[in-house]
Design an enzyme around this catalytic site. Structure first.
Site, PDB file in Angstrom:
ATOM      1  N   GLY A 130      18.119  59.171  57.133  1.00  0.00           N
ATOM      2  CA  GLY A 130      19.007  59.315  55.989  1.00  0.00           C
ATOM      3  C   GLY A 130      19.208  57.946  55.361  1.00  0.00           C
ATOM      4  CD  GLN A 280      56.612  51.493  29.948  1.00  0.00           C
ATOM      5  OE1 GLN A 280      57.362  51.284  30.909  1.00  0.00           O
ATOM      6  NE2 GLN A 280      56.547  50.694  28.906  1.00  0.00           N
ATOM      7  CD  GLN A 337      49.403  61.654  42.052  1.00  0.00           C
ATOM      8  OE1 GLN A 337      48.605  62.241  42.772  1.00  0.00           O
ATOM      9  NE2 GLN A 337      50.660  61.457  42.405  1.00  0.00           N
ATOM     10  CD  GLU A 365      19.396  60.055  43.994  1.00  0.00           C
ATOM     11  OE1 GLU A 365      19.157  59.016  43.355  1.00  0.00           O
ATOM     12  OE2 GLU A 365      19.287  61.197  43.520  1.00  0.00           O
TER      13      GLU A 365
END
Length: 386
Positions: A130, A280, A337, A365
């Site tokens: 792998g 904000q 979130q 990859e």
């Protein structure tokens, strides 16, 4: 390198409309089906999406690296199943033939891959090969005018539906590492080739992935890519250097889409008598997302242009893939979130599906950790040589 700006803009606009008008309304249904409907695949064929990076002389669009990544920014602003259905033909499934195939091999297979008649895949990864991709154990023994393949591959995207398999196998049993590896084209239907059942995955529904098995699979010697033994690993590296830029762009498109979804939600969702986007701390997350998307896009375009100029992009391609895949994960987290509780519930928004889909980007990859090692190794080598 952009060859024809007007033609490219037409391609990008067409892709943008297809994603928005055809794909987005079907995403939830496609996930439930775990299959891309044949009618939609036909539309992709008719639109030329399978042939983006295949040279024009073989019926493709022959996109330059810069053009390819710009197209990838657009087509990947959708569930991963869309780009995955065509992606192996525009990337790892055809690139070995494009890079190192003989004229006869290219003429035999590339035109049919460009039209989408054939779907390709790259069969490289094995249980023990792998991150250490050179540790391939699948063997290819020469027998007359054929090679006999034995072994297995795993985590192969599009294997359950592929018609052509680019297979990396060891032709010299006495070698270790990257030496002695060769690349073959194996056609579905070849006796001794079989594929496993598609995996059950965390995300990326309708993008089938499975094992591939070779049991005394006899492949004509004419299917040895390039007609030369022992250069298969070099071929793979050529494929991966380009594909890492392509994949980096394919990581950036979903981040753009997720931010668009979060912006629409926070502008209409009201709390304390005003849109959530006015707060904000929400704006800080928006700013971080937009900045990182811009940074990834800029890196990828610069590296793509360098490749089109013929420069070595082994280092920059690795940096692009590492940064873009990690960036996409951070954007996904922030966007969930910003949605609050509704970001966790599939009934309310596709953002939870995107969150699951993009987690794989940091693994395939080259894991992020492998890219960190690769980047550091190359930087140290360059510093020592300076």
């Amino acid at each position: 390198m952009i060859r024809d700006p007007d033609h490219l803009q037409d391609l990008l606009a067409t892709t943008r409309r297809f994603v928005k008008d055809r794909w987005h309304p079907l995403e939830a249904e496609i996930e439930k089906l775990d299959h891309v409907p044949d009618a939609l695949v036909d539309e992709l064929r008719q639109g030329g999406y399978f042939g983006w990076s295949i040279p024009t002389e073989y019926g493709g669009l022959g996109l330059t690296t810069e053009e390819l990544v710009m197209g990838a920014f657009e087509i990947s602003q959708a569930s991963v199943a869309l780009r995955a259905r065509v992606g192996t033909n525009t990337g790892i499934g055809s690139e070995a033939l494009v890079a190192d195939g003989t004229p006869e091999q290219k003429a035999r297979w590339l035109p049919r891959m460009a039209t989408g008649e054939l779907t390709g895949c790259l069969a490289l990864t094995e249980p023990d090969a792998g991150s250490e991709a050179s540790n391939v154990k699948t063997s290819a023994r020469k027998d007359g005018d054929s090679y006999v393949l034995n072994g297995s591959k795993c985590f192969i995207t599009n294997a359950p539906l592929a018609h052509l398999f680019t297979v990396i196998a060891r032709t010299d049993a006495d070698t270790k590492g990257s030496a002695g590896l060769s690349a073959f084209i194996v056609e579905r239907g070849t006796p001794g080739l079989s594929t496993g059942q598609p995996y059950r995955k965390m995300g990326q529904a309708a993008s089938p992935v499975s094992d591939v098995y070779f049991s005394d699979c006899r492949v004509p010697a004419a299917n040895l890519i390039g007609g030369v033994e022992g250069v298969g690993f070099k071929t793979v590296m050529k494929v991966l250097n380009k594909q890492r830029l392509h994949l980096a762009a394919l990581c950036t498109g979903p981040a753009m889409r997720m931010l668009d979804l979060a912006l629409a939600h926070t502008r209409q969702r009201e709390q304390f008598g005003q849109p959530v986007a006015n707060f904000q701390l929400v704006q800080a997350m928006i700013a971080d997302c937009q900045t990182e998307i811009f940074a990834a896009r800029s890196m990828i375009l610069e590296a793509a242009r360098a490749r089109d100029r013929g420069e070595d992009v082994a280092l920059t391609a690795s940096m692009c893939k590492y940064f873009a895949s990690e960036m996409c994960g951070r954007v996904a987290d922030r966007c969930v979130q910003m949605f609050g509780g509704s970001g966790y519930v599939a009934d309310f928004s596709p953002i939870e599906r995107y969150y699951r889909d993009v987690r794989l980007f940091r693994l395939y990859e080259g894991t992020s950790q492998i890219h960190q090692l690769n980047i550091a190794k190359q930087v140290l080598q360059r510093h020592a040589a300076s």
